[in-house]
Design a protein around this motif. Structure first.
Motif, PDB file in Angstrom:
ATOM      1  N   GLY A  40       8.312   5.267  -8.020  1.00 30.67           N
ATOM      2  CA  GLY A  40       8.373   6.646  -8.374  1.00 30.67           C
ATOM      3  C   GLY A  40       9.620   7.276  -7.705  1.00 30.67           C
ATOM      4  N   ALA A  41       9.581   8.343  -6.840  1.00 32.01           N
ATOM      5  CA  ALA A  41      10.630   9.066  -6.317  1.00 32.01           C
ATOM      6  C   ALA A  41      11.453   8.276  -5.236  1.00 32.01           C
ATOM      7  CB  ALA A  41      10.222  10.430  -5.688  1.00 32.01           C
ATOM      8  N   GLY A  42      10.718   7.218  -4.547  1.00 33.73           N
ATOM      9  CA  GLY A  42      11.695   6.415  -3.813  1.00 33.73           C
ATOM     10  C   GLY A  42      10.618   5.963  -2.654  1.00 33.73           C
ATOM     11  N   ILE A  43      10.990   4.679  -2.304  1.00 33.89           N
ATOM     12  CA  ILE A  43      10.064   4.098  -1.331  1.00 33.89           C
ATOM     13  C   ILE A  43      11.060   2.769  -0.665  1.00 33.89           C
ATOM     14  CG2 ILE A  43       8.999   2.477  -2.821  1.00 33.89           C
ATOM     15  CD1 ILE A  43       6.193   2.957  -1.508  1.00 33.89           C
ATOM     16  N   LEU A  44      10.555   2.624   0.477  1.00 32.21           N
ATOM     17  CA  LEU A  44      11.135   1.267   1.057  1.00 32.21           C
ATOM     18  C   LEU A  44       9.878   0.256   1.268  1.00 32.21           C
ATOM     19  CD1 LEU A  44      13.151   2.659   4.195  1.00 32.21           C
ATOM     20  CD2 LEU A  44      13.883   2.080   1.794  1.00 32.21           C
ATOM     21  N   HIS A  45      10.158  -1.055   0.971  1.00 34.01           N
ATOM     22  CA  HIS A  45       8.992  -1.945   1.333  1.00 34.01           C
ATOM     23  C   HIS A  45       9.744  -3.444   1.642  1.00 34.01           C
ATOM     24  CE1 HIS A  45       7.993  -4.333  -2.677  1.00 34.01           C
ATOM     25  NE2 HIS A  45       9.325  -4.042  -2.598  1.00 34.01           N
ATOM     26  N   LYS A  46       8.565  -4.008   2.067  1.00 34.55           N
ATOM     27  CA  LYS A  46       9.078  -5.617   2.159  1.00 34.55           C
ATOM     28  C   LYS A  46       7.599  -6.453   2.037  1.00 34.55           C
ATOM     29  CE  LYS A  46       7.838  -5.141   7.197  1.00 34.55           C
ATOM     30  NZ  LYS A  46       8.249  -5.319   8.616  1.00 34.55           N
ATOM     31  N   GLU A  47       8.019  -7.514   1.575  1.00 32.90           N
ATOM     32  CA  GLU A  47       6.916  -8.544   1.117  1.00 32.90           C
ATOM     33  C   GLU A  47       7.345  -9.898   1.599  1.00 32.90           C
ATOM     34  OE1 GLU A  47       6.563  -7.811  -3.269  1.00 32.90           O
ATOM     35  OE2 GLU A  47       8.664  -7.652  -3.257  1.00 32.90           O
ATOM     36  N   TYR A  48       6.309 -10.548   1.992  1.00 30.77           N
ATOM     37  CA  TYR A  48       6.589 -11.968   2.732  1.00 30.77           C
ATOM     38  C   TYR A  48       5.356 -12.709   2.547  1.00 30.77           C
ATOM     39  CZ  TYR A  48       4.643  -8.835   6.431  1.00 30.77           C
ATOM     40  OH  TYR A  48       3.819  -8.132   6.958  1.00 30.77           O
ATOM     41  N   HIS A  49       5.440 -13.795   2.811  1.00 31.57           N
ATOM     42  CA  HIS A  49       4.353 -14.876   3.056  1.00 31.57           C
ATOM     43  C   HIS A  49       3.450 -14.552   4.032  1.00 31.57           C
ATOM     44  CE1 HIS A  49       6.306 -18.520   0.865  1.00 31.57           C
ATOM     45  NE2 HIS A  49       6.718 -17.299   0.322  1.00 31.57           N
ATOM     46  N   GLU A  50       2.041 -14.266   3.690  1.00 35.93           N
ATOM     47  CA  GLU A  50       1.314 -13.951   4.721  1.00 35.93           C
ATOM     48  C   GLU A  50       1.146 -15.067   5.928  1.00 35.93           C
ATOM     49  OE1 GLU A  50      -2.501 -13.970   6.984  1.00 35.93           O
ATOM     50  OE2 GLU A  50      -2.080 -15.691   5.192  1.00 35.93           O
ATOM     51  N   GLN A  51       0.974 -14.545   7.085  1.00 38.41           N
ATOM     52  CA  GLN A  51       1.022 -15.201   8.282  1.00 38.41           C
ATOM     53  C   GLN A  51       0.382 -16.704   8.562  1.00 38.41           C
ATOM     54  OE1 GLN A  51       0.716 -13.145  11.781  1.00 38.41           O
ATOM     55  NE2 GLN A  51       1.596 -14.625  13.326  1.00 38.41           N
ATOM     56  N   GLU A  52      -0.863 -16.513   8.043  1.00 35.13           N
ATOM     57  CA  GLU A  52      -1.920 -17.829   8.170  1.00 35.13           C
ATOM     58  C   GLU A  52      -1.359 -18.610   6.809  1.00 35.13           C
ATOM     59  OE1 GLU A  52      -3.799 -18.889  10.733  1.00 35.13           O
ATOM     60  OE2 GLU A  52      -3.130 -16.920  11.531  1.00 35.13           O
ATOM     61  N   PHE A  53      -1.203 -18.124   5.880  1.00 34.15           N
ATOM     62  CA  PHE A  53      -0.779 -19.026   4.709  1.00 34.15           C
ATOM     63  C   PHE A  53       0.705 -19.696   4.975  1.00 34.15           C
ATOM     64  CE2 PHE A  53       2.197 -19.506   0.956  1.00 34.15           C
ATOM     65  CZ  PHE A  53       1.316 -20.591   0.306  1.00 34.15           C
ATOM     66  N   SER A  54       1.566 -18.788   5.694  1.00 33.17           N
ATOM     67  CA  SER A  54       2.939 -19.335   6.080  1.00 33.17           C
ATOM     68  C   SER A  54       2.682 -20.444   7.153  1.00 33.17           C
ATOM     69  CB  SER A  54       3.675 -18.120   6.545  1.00 33.17           C
ATOM     70  OG  SER A  54       4.870 -18.793   6.998  1.00 33.17           O
ATOM     71  N   LYS A  55       1.863 -20.469   7.916  1.00 30.25           N
ATOM     72  CA  LYS A  55       1.821 -21.483   9.060  1.00 30.25           C
ATOM     73  C   LYS A  55       1.251 -22.841   8.435  1.00 30.25           C
ATOM     74  CE  LYS A  55       0.789 -18.614  13.134  1.00 30.25           C
ATOM     75  NZ  LYS A  55      -0.442 -18.011  14.090  1.00 30.25           N
ATOM     76  N   LYS A  56       0.394 -22.601   7.639  1.00 28.68           N
ATOM     77  CA  LYS A  56      -0.293 -24.144   6.712  1.00 28.68           C
ATOM     78  C   LYS A  56       0.595 -24.476   5.760  1.00 28.68           C
ATOM     79  CE  LYS A  56      -5.018 -22.639   7.879  1.00 28.68           C
ATOM     80  NZ  LYS A  56      -6.322 -21.751   7.311  1.00 28.68           N
ATOM     81  N   GLY A  57       1.349 -23.595   5.117  1.00 25.94           N
ATOM     82  CA  GLY A  57       2.021 -24.106   3.782  1.00 25.94           C
ATOM     83  C   GLY A  57       0.864 -24.379   2.739  1.00 25.94           C
ATOM     84  N   GLY A  58       1.632 -24.629   1.531  1.00 30.19           N
ATOM     85  CA  GLY A  58       0.581 -25.219   0.461  1.00 30.19           C
ATOM     86  C   GLY A  58       1.227 -24.639  -0.791  1.00 30.19           C
ATOM     87  N   PRO A  59       0.667 -24.662  -1.894  1.00 27.49           N
ATOM     88  CA  PRO A  59       1.113 -24.350  -3.321  1.00 27.49           C
ATOM     89  C   PRO A  59       1.306 -22.806  -3.543  1.00 27.49           C
ATOM     90  CG  PRO A  59      -0.818 -25.900  -3.481  1.00 27.49           C
ATOM     91  CD  PRO A  59      -0.635 -25.472  -2.152  1.00 27.49           C
ATOM     92  N   PHE A  60       2.215 -22.472  -3.870  1.00 26.05           N
ATOM     93  CA  PHE A  60       2.885 -20.669  -3.983  1.00 26.05           C
ATOM     94  C   PHE A  60       3.031 -20.534  -5.399  1.00 26.05           C
ATOM     95  CE2 PHE A  60       5.497 -17.262  -3.400  1.00 26.05           C
ATOM     96  CZ  PHE A  60       4.749 -16.379  -2.574  1.00 26.05           C
ATOM     97  N   GLU A  61       2.354 -19.634  -6.179  1.00 21.84           N
ATOM     98  CA  GLU A  61       2.659 -19.185  -7.453  1.00 21.84           C
ATOM     99  C   GLU A  61       2.317 -17.863  -7.646  1.00 21.84           C
ATOM    100  OE1 GLU A  61       1.968 -21.991 -11.352  1.00 21.84           O
ATOM    101  OE2 GLU A  61      -0.013 -20.972 -10.529  1.00 21.84           O
ATOM    102  N   MET A  62       3.240 -17.356  -7.972  1.00 20.62           N
ATOM    103  CA  MET A  62       3.188 -15.784  -8.292  1.00 20.62           C
ATOM    104  C   MET A  62       4.076 -15.223  -9.408  1.00 20.62           C
ATOM    105  SD  MET A  62       1.789 -14.254  -5.359  1.00 20.62           S
ATOM    106  CE  MET A  62       1.024 -15.286  -3.955  1.00 20.62           C
ATOM    107  N   ILE A  63       3.750 -14.026  -9.894  1.00 21.35           N
ATOM    108  CA  ILE A  63       4.670 -13.513 -10.911  1.00 21.35           C
ATOM    109  C   ILE A  63       4.850 -12.028 -10.291  1.00 21.35           C
ATOM    110  CG2 ILE A  63       4.448 -12.373 -13.241  1.00 21.35           C
ATOM    111  CD1 ILE A  63       3.136 -14.805 -14.328  1.00 21.35           C
TER     112      ILE A  63
END
Length: 289
Positions: A103-126
């Motif tokens: 909308g009128a303006g926002i800041l954000h960040k997105e990243y692999h969730e911590q526990e998933f990042s530590k373990k790794g594994g298949p990643f599939e997103m749209i």
């Protein structure tokens, strides 16, 4: 009357990186598919299944701005965390959807969730960008966390599969997402040999991505990672799964207004883009570490 198919697009040849955590194939605007042709959708990035491996570093995209549209992230495999400058945060897991209105303006960040990042594994997103009409471009930012349990869910007869309705209405079953213009967004899981049928308004711009599997749709074959673009004629869509398949069906009423884009800002003219850039530089979008 069947909704005719205009073209079937193969997956783009090469992926690109968004930050260091999203290895995406950009379907549009690309391949000759303009933003006006698929309006109200502005962009589709598909992180086809990929294993980034375990990491103590949280891969993703650091703080960045958006204005004038919405981002929609659909999780198939893996987990993504989100924070924004309005104080919203959350994690989406397989089957969940994150719907953020810039909308009128926002800041954000997105990243692999911590526990998933530590373990790794298949990643599939749209991730999709959905435009806002001029009258709503300055709407206050908001965040819709839509879990798999929240979805409008249709269990198909005879072990046919499941349709998860994210937004709009699939055969009278409504989804939970609030939208500013008419939008349908359906996560379809269809078992091999099974079929479904639905109707989409003639006026809607309509695409279907074969996330996994292979199908026959309105008499034409589409295989793994194909994007089917439908003509704006007819209403009926009939799909048969030639193998177990996962599909994303999108449709929406076009927003017949000028599109002016500069990076993460989508407005209606260049003056508004300049205003967005000045607001971002002056700190009007808030603060996010």
């Amino acid at each position: 009357m069947k909704k005719l198919i205009e073209k079937i697009y193969n997956r783009p040849l090469r992926p690109g990186m968004v930050g260091d955590g999203f290895r995406v194939f950009n379907y549009f605007p690309n391949n000759g598919l303009s933003q006006q042709r698929v309006s109200p959708f502005l962009m589709m990035d598909f992180n086809a299944e990929y294993d980034f491996g375990p990491s103590d570093h949280l891969r993703g995209v650091d703080v960045h701005p958006h204005k004038g549209f919405e981002t929609v992230t659909i999780a198939y495999k893996g987990s993504v965390a989100h924070h924004d400058s309005t104080g919203n945060s959350g994690v989406i897991n397989p089957g969940d959807v994150q719907w953020m209105t810039a909308g009128a303006g926002i800041l954000h960040k997105e990243y692999h969730e911590q526990e998933f990042s530590k373990k790794g594994g298949p990643f599939e997103m749209i991730q999709l960008w959905v435009n806002l009409p001029a009258k709503d471009k300055l709407t206050p930012p908001k965040y819709q966390a839509i879990t798999a349990a929240d979805m409008g869910k249709i269990v198909l007869d005879d072990n046919g599969g499941v349709v998860n309705v994210i937004a709009g209405s699939f055969n009278q079953h409504k989804g939970p997402a609030n939208t500013f213009t008419p939008v349908n967004m359906f996560d379809i899981r269809l078992n091999a040999g099974k079929s479904i049928a639905t109707e989409i308004p003639v006026s809607h711009n309509t695409v279907m991505l074969v996330v996994n599997g292979a199908i026959t749709v309105n008499g034409e074959k589409a295989v793994l990672h194909d994007l089917v673009l439908f003509k704006n004629s007819g209403e009926e869509i009939n799909v048969t799964a030639n193998e177990d398949s996962v599909l994303l069906l999108l449709s929406g009423e076009p927003i017949n207004e000028p599109i002016a884009q500069y990076g993460p800002f989508v407005m209606n003219n260049h003056r508004e883009l300049q205003e967005a850039f000045e607001e971002f530089q002056s700190g009007k979008f808030g603060v996010l570490e």
